[in-house]
Design an enzyme around this catalytic site. Sequence first.
Site: not given
Length: 268
Positions: A73, A8
């Site tokens: 995301e 991430d």
Amino acid sequence: MNNSIGIDAGGSLIKIAYEEKNRMHFRKHSIHEANAAIGWLRMISLNKTITLTGGRAGRFKAEYFPEAKIVDEFTAACKGAKYLMMEEGRTIHEKFLLINIGTGTSWFTIEDEHYDRVLGSGVGGGTFMGIGKILAESNDFSKLVNMSQKGKRGNVDLLVKDIYDPEEPPIPGNLTASNFAKSAVKDISSPSDQMASVINMIAETITLLTVQTAALHDIKKTVFIGSTLTGNEPLQSSLKLYCKMSGIEPIFLRNGEFSGAIGAMRGN
């Protein structure tokens, strides 16, 4: 064993999730430590699939991992949070809110396997760090959190009890009448007091938006994730207090800041 590494790549942090010997492992680096993180990743990523998510995912793919997959995301955060809830034995059968407090804050409704992003705010960890730099002249997250724990926001905020004194207020006196209002009339606060006020203002803002969103979608439970909550007991305590006062059950996930990386890793 999952043979993927989830990364991430956000605005402030690089969060990594991977499995080894049937155990989930996590690593976190500042975005300024990207070269060290990439060097380590290249050593362990042989014969593994790299999956990216986050605002800098495209840049990481172009510069470091051209064969990597990219996962949206928001989807990654929701899937990762659902996985952590399962690991913690937290089952919510009705629709609930997922609130991701990172640099900014995002709200999602989750029902079974259906996810919808319903709200976003620029108030979040970036707000805390930016105002901390202005008021306390520090960009050290842990230091700013520790300062806020020692401060008294009543030296900065105008409280309900201040307005009604000496009468008894009709609502709890420690609630905020106006954030930072005392600073306009007297200079009695310290940087720690000011950081306590900042934490409280962020918690109040997030709770206000949470309550309105929960009412709109007829929701009673909310799950909190995000890097801004990690090691941030003052923010967690304030969110718990204000949510419970508003009739909402708050849940905080261990390792919730890695939800995006987990969702990316398990998306393969």
